[in-house]
Design an enzyme around this catalytic site. Structure first.
Site, PDB file in Angstrom:
ATOM      1  N   SER A  15      94.031 -22.651  19.774  1.00  0.00           N
ATOM      2  CA  SER A  15      92.466 -21.980  19.932  1.00  0.00           C
ATOM      3  C   SER A  15      92.144 -23.707  19.928  1.00  0.00           C
ATOM      4  CB  SER A  15      91.777 -21.627  18.926  1.00  0.00           C
ATOM      5  OG  SER A  15      92.051 -22.758  17.782  1.00  0.00           O
ATOM      6  N   SER A 137      90.361 -38.075  13.426  1.00  0.00           N
ATOM      7  CA  SER A 137      89.837 -37.655  13.032  1.00  0.00           C
ATOM      8  C   SER A 137      88.801 -38.925  12.781  1.00  0.00           C
ATOM      9  CB  SER A 137      89.212 -36.409  12.026  1.00  0.00           C
ATOM     10  OG  SER A 137      88.273 -36.788  12.039  1.00  0.00           O
ATOM     11  N   TYR A 150      91.297 -34.210   3.159  1.00  0.00           N
ATOM     12  CA  TYR A 150      91.510 -34.752   5.054  1.00  0.00           C
ATOM     13  C   TYR A 150      91.013 -35.531   5.304  1.00  0.00           C
ATOM     14  CZ  TYR A 150      90.323 -33.784   9.840  1.00  0.00           C
ATOM     15  OH  TYR A 150      89.750 -32.494  11.013  1.00  0.00           O
ATOM     16  N   LYS A 154      94.098 -37.604   7.536  1.00  0.00           N
ATOM     17  CA  LYS A 154      94.110 -38.222   8.497  1.00  0.00           C
ATOM     18  C   LYS A 154      94.161 -39.763   9.336  1.00  0.00           C
ATOM     19  CE  LYS A 154      93.125 -34.539  10.809  1.00  0.00           C
ATOM     20  NZ  LYS A 154      94.327 -33.668  11.965  1.00  0.00           N
ATOM     21  N   THR A 185      84.637 -26.521  17.320  1.00  0.00           N
ATOM     22  CA  THR A 185      85.973 -25.528  17.255  1.00  0.00           C
ATOM     23  C   THR A 185      85.690 -24.916  16.291  1.00  0.00           C
ATOM     24  OG1 THR A 185      86.824 -26.984  16.072  1.00  0.00           O
ATOM     25  CG2 THR A 185      87.336 -27.396  18.484  1.00  0.00           C
TER      26      THR A 185
END
Length: 270
Positions: A15, A137, A150, A154, A185
């Protein structure tokens, strides 16, 4: 750059950006290897690609399964392009977040991506050419609230990629770090909360973000141009990413250290 006849292997391909990249490379004539945990969804993506595809389902945290998939990928047609894309985001304040959530996000977003790359690295270095893409990101450039785990993962992924790029700079293996901003997304919907449960709802900024197909074209165009850092963002997010962009001169300087024998000297010193 012509991708006709090349082979692109994408993790997290069921996805979002991963699926869009698979379709974009297929559109440009590349064979595509799709990996992720959901074999049925991978098959749906494969059905939307006109070129030859191979489905290799596995959990990126399963080292044995990942190594087995690597052997299959290399035996198929070799791997010209590898995209370390699998990952999970976060929506919780640090003070409220269980330590296990940090471990899980860092394991998926950082450690597993390094492990997958390390398994493929002997094949890549033996061939002496190819492209390694790491999906970081904007949160890998700028510390963003409610995403401490996160951001840590990243930022770390970008550091690994930058050091790897320098080590491979005397070959034709190119390393690209991709810094997406808000892309439309399910990243926010699937993000982990303070206790590790899925958030289950999206953000308006994500829903109004760059369409995945547009982001994929942006990324593949940048890879074709040989760009080392690719900021895929708009508005304030783009400005934030550009403000923290690594100067090209600095990337060149680190590569020059390798060219001058830095690694050989370090190895000789033990």
């Amino acid at each position: 750059m012509n991708f006709e006849g090349k082979t692109a292997w994408i993790t997290g391909a069921s996805s979002g950006i991963g699926a869009a990249l698979a379709r974009e490379w297929g559109h440009r004539g590349a064979r595509v290897i799709l990996s992720g945990r959901d074999e049925a969804r991978l098959a749906e993506v494969a059905d939307s690609i006109s070129t030859e595809t191979l489905i290799l389902p596995f959990d990126v945290r399963d080292d044995d399964a990942m190594k087995h998939a690597t052997d299959k990928a290399v035996a198929w047609h070799g791997v010209d392009i590898f995209v370390a894309n699998a990952g999970v985001s976060q929506r919780s304040a640090a003070v409220d977040t269980d330590m296990q959530v940090y471990r899980e996000i860092i394991d998926i977003d950082l450690t597993a991506q390094i492990a997958a790359t390390q398994a493929l690295l002997p094949h890549v270095t033996e061939r002496g050419s190819g492209h390694l893409l790491f999906i970081s990101s904007i949160a890998g450039k700028v510390g963003v609230p409610m995403r401490t785990a996160y951001c840590a993962a990243k930022f770390g992924l970008a550091g690994y990629a930058d050091a790897l790029r320098a080590e491979l700079s005397q070959s034709d293996v190119q390393v690209h770090v991709i810094y997406p901003g808000s892309v439309a997304t399910d990243v926010s919907r699937n993000a982990l909360t303070s206790d590790g449960s899925k958030r289950g709802r999206s953000d308006k900024v994500i829903d109004n973000g760059i369409p995945p197909g547009e982001a994929a074209k942006w990324i593949v165009d940048a890879v074709a141009k040989g760009e080392r850092e690719v900021i895929v963002a708009q508005g304030m997010e783009q400005a934030m990413g550009e403000a923290r962009r690594t100067p090209e001169q600095l990337l060149d300087q680190v590569a020059a250290m390798v060219a001058s024998g830095y690694m050989e000297k370090m190895k000789a010193e033990g």
